[in-house]
Scaffold this motif. Structure first.
Motif, PDB file in Angstrom:
ATOM      1  N   LEU A  60       0.826  -1.204   0.000  1.00 27.02           N
ATOM      2  CA  LEU A  60       0.000   0.000   0.000  1.00 27.02           C
ATOM      3  C   LEU A  60       0.860   1.255   0.000  1.00 27.02           C
ATOM      4  CD1 LEU A  60      -2.773  -1.025   2.557  1.00 27.02           C
ATOM      5  CD2 LEU A  60      -3.073  -0.679   0.097  1.00 27.02           C
ATOM      6  N   ILE A  61       1.885   1.258   0.835  1.00 25.59           N
ATOM      7  CA  ILE A  61       2.774   2.425   0.918  1.00 25.59           C
ATOM      8  C   ILE A  61       3.495   2.636  -0.411  1.00 25.59           C
ATOM      9  CG2 ILE A  61       4.892   3.312   1.992  1.00 25.59           C
ATOM     10  CD1 ILE A  61       3.850   2.104   4.644  1.00 25.59           C
ATOM     11  N   ARG A  62       3.957   1.559  -1.030  1.00 24.00           N
ATOM     12  CA  ARG A  62       4.625   1.660  -2.325  1.00 24.00           C
ATOM     13  C   ARG A  62       3.680   2.265  -3.371  1.00 24.00           C
ATOM     14  NH1 ARG A  62       6.954  -2.895  -2.120  1.00 24.00           N
ATOM     15  NH2 ARG A  62       5.251  -4.150  -2.910  1.00 24.00           N
ATOM     16  N   GLU A  63       2.424   1.834  -3.353  1.00 19.61           N
ATOM     17  CA  GLU A  63       1.437   2.365  -4.298  1.00 19.61           C
ATOM     18  C   GLU A  63       1.180   3.858  -4.039  1.00 19.61           C
ATOM     19  OE1 GLU A  63      -1.051   2.457  -7.547  1.00 19.61           O
ATOM     20  OE2 GLU A  63       0.372   0.909  -6.934  1.00 19.61           O
ATOM     21  N   TYR A  64       1.123   4.239  -2.773  1.00 17.55           N
ATOM     22  CA  TYR A  64       0.969   5.663  -2.439  1.00 17.55           C
ATOM     23  C   TYR A  64       2.149   6.483  -2.983  1.00 17.55           C
ATOM     24  CZ  TYR A  64      -3.053   5.120   0.715  1.00 17.55           C
ATOM     25  OH  TYR A  64      -4.286   4.888   1.245  1.00 17.55           O
ATOM     26  N   TYR A  65       3.364   5.963  -2.809  1.00 16.39           N
ATOM     27  CA  TYR A  65       4.531   6.677  -3.331  1.00 16.39           C
ATOM     28  C   TYR A  65       4.494   6.765  -4.854  1.00 16.39           C
ATOM     29  CZ  TYR A  65       6.965   7.274   1.095  1.00 16.39           C
ATOM     30  OH  TYR A  65       7.320   7.675   2.351  1.00 16.39           O
ATOM     31  N   ARG A  66       3.993   5.732  -5.499  1.00 13.63           N
ATOM     32  CA  ARG A  66       3.853   5.765  -6.952  1.00 13.63           C
ATOM     33  C   ARG A  66       2.883   6.882  -7.353  1.00 13.63           C
ATOM     34  NH1 ARG A  66       0.998   4.239 -11.135  1.00 13.63           N
ATOM     35  NH2 ARG A  66      -0.727   3.262 -10.047  1.00 13.63           N
ATOM     36  N   ASN A  67       1.784   7.004  -6.609  1.00 10.90           N
ATOM     37  CA  ASN A  67       0.806   8.069  -6.887  1.00 10.90           C
ATOM     38  C   ASN A  67       1.416   9.451  -6.677  1.00 10.90           C
ATOM     39  OD1 ASN A  67      -1.178   6.229  -7.584  1.00 10.90           O
ATOM     40  ND2 ASN A  67      -2.055   6.159  -5.532  1.00 10.90           N
ATOM     41  N   LEU A  68       2.193   9.604  -5.611  1.00 11.03           N
ATOM     42  CA  LEU A  68       2.872  10.886  -5.376  1.00 11.03           C
ATOM     43  C   LEU A  68       3.801  11.228  -6.543  1.00 11.03           C
ATOM     44  CD1 LEU A  68       3.825  10.697  -1.582  1.00 11.03           C
ATOM     45  CD2 LEU A  68       2.162  12.234  -2.651  1.00 11.03           C
ATOM     46  N   SER A  69       4.519  10.231  -6.997  1.00 13.10           N
ATOM     47  CA  SER A  69       5.437  10.428  -8.115  1.00 13.10           C
ATOM     48  C   SER A  69       4.683  10.873  -9.366  1.00 13.10           C
ATOM     49  CB  SER A  69       6.204   9.129  -8.383  1.00 13.10           C
ATOM     50  OG  SER A  69       7.015   9.263  -9.518  1.00 13.10           O
ATOM     51  N   LEU A  70       3.541  10.261  -9.636  1.00 11.38           N
ATOM     52  CA  LEU A  70       2.746  10.630 -10.811  1.00 11.38           C
ATOM     53  C   LEU A  70       2.240  12.071 -10.722  1.00 11.38           C
ATOM     54  CD1 LEU A  70       0.689   7.339 -11.328  1.00 11.38           C
ATOM     55  CD2 LEU A  70       2.573   8.193 -12.752  1.00 11.38           C
ATOM     56  N   ILE A  71       1.813  12.471  -9.537  1.00  9.39           N
ATOM     57  CA  ILE A  71       1.338  13.853  -9.335  1.00  9.39           C
ATOM     58  C   ILE A  71       2.470  14.840  -9.599  1.00  9.39           C
ATOM     59  CG2 ILE A  71       0.534  15.514  -7.603  1.00  9.39           C
ATOM     60  CD1 ILE A  71      -1.004  13.095  -6.309  1.00  9.39           C
ATOM     61  N   ASN A  72       3.630  14.570  -9.004  1.00  2.12           N
ATOM     62  CA  ASN A  72       4.777  15.463  -9.179  1.00  2.12           C
ATOM     63  C   ASN A  72       5.284  15.461 -10.622  1.00  2.12           C
ATOM     64  OD1 ASN A  72       5.020  16.526  -6.540  1.00  2.12           O
ATOM     65  ND2 ASN A  72       5.884  14.586  -5.853  1.00  2.12           N
ATOM     66  N   LYS A  73       5.261  14.316 -11.273  1.00  2.00           N
ATOM     67  CA  LYS A  73       5.720  14.208 -12.659  1.00  2.00           C
ATOM     68  C   LYS A  73       4.829  15.039 -13.589  1.00  2.00           C
ATOM     69  CE  LYS A  73       6.753  10.827 -16.240  1.00  2.00           C
ATOM     70  NZ  LYS A  73       6.700   9.427 -16.648  1.00  2.00           N
ATOM     71  N   ALA A  74       3.506  14.964 -13.371  1.00  2.00           N
ATOM     72  CA  ALA A  74       2.577  15.727 -14.220  1.00  2.00           C
ATOM     73  C   ALA A  74       2.857  17.227 -14.107  1.00  2.00           C
ATOM     74  CB  ALA A  74       1.132  15.421 -13.828  1.00  2.00           C
ATOM     75  N   ALA A  75       3.081  17.691 -12.888  1.00  5.34           N
ATOM     76  CA  ALA A  75       3.368  19.118 -12.708  1.00  5.34           C
ATOM     77  C   ALA A  75       4.714  19.483 -13.321  1.00  5.34           C
ATOM     78  CB  ALA A  75       3.338  19.477 -11.227  1.00  5.34           C
ATOM     79  N   ALA A  76       5.707  18.627 -13.164  1.00  7.47           N
ATOM     80  CA  ALA A  76       7.040  18.902 -13.713  1.00  7.47           C
ATOM     81  C   ALA A  76       7.006  18.936 -15.241  1.00  7.47           C
ATOM     82  CB  ALA A  76       8.035  17.856 -13.227  1.00  7.47           C
ATOM     83  N   GLU A  77       6.254  18.027 -15.842  1.00 11.84           N
ATOM     84  CA  GLU A  77       6.148  17.997 -17.312  1.00 11.84           C
ATOM     85  C   GLU A  77       5.500  19.276 -17.848  1.00 11.84           C
ATOM     86  OE1 GLU A  77       4.072  14.363 -18.202  1.00 11.84           O
ATOM     87  OE2 GLU A  77       5.901  13.154 -18.012  1.00 11.84           O
TER      88      GLU A  77
END
Length: 150
Positions: A60-77
């Motif tokens: 679950l924690i790994r999946e949460y970190y994956r979601n955080l990464s996706l949010i940050n990646k979208a903003a960075a792109e």
């Protein structure tokens, strides 16, 4: 359900929900037909139980970190800061991660180690004597980790 059938049911349930055995293998081990196993699985929603058993706190924690990464990646792109909705999501995910980490408390670790030590003392006292210092050191390390996560 008779006593023998109840035992077969329980064994089939345990194997289905807690192992990677195929249905055919479970049928052979337990001694039931594929039709009977299929009926138990369908009628009692064992797939939901199997899914729940496969879900762990680290996953679950790994999946949460994956979601955080996706949010940050979208903003960075898009070369922009997080918007208010994304910031809210980040806060909620971070709180969820912290909440899940708190579930691993020191008393849980101690209880498990104590149970293991009691079993090991009966099974092999010499091994228990050898492992005791390592178990204590493990508990000390977990105490430090928990304090640092707080």
């Amino acid at each position: 359900m008779g006593k023998k059938k109840e035992k077969e049911y329980q064994d089939a349930y345990e194997l289905y929900c807690n192992t990677n055995l195929q249905k055919g293998e479970i049928c052979k081990v337990v001694g039931v037909s594929p039709q009977q196993l299929g009926k138990w699985i369908k009628d009692n929603d064992w797939d939901l139980d199997k899914s729940a058993n496969e879900t762990s706190v680290p996953k679950l924690i790994r999946e949460y970190y994956r979601n955080l990464s996706l949010i940050n990646k979208a903003a960075a792109e898009d070369k922009r800061p997080l918007d208010s909705s994304e910031t809210d999501q980040v806060i909620k995910i971070t709180n969820a991660i912290n909440s899940l980490r708190k579930k691993y408390n020191l008393s849980n670790y101690h209880a498990i180690l104590k149970e293991f030590a009691e079993w090991l003392m009966k099974a092999n006292l010499d091994h228990a004597k050898i492992l005791a210092p390592d178990m204590f050191e493990f508990l000390q390390e977990k105490s430090k980790e928990i304090r640092n996560d707080s």
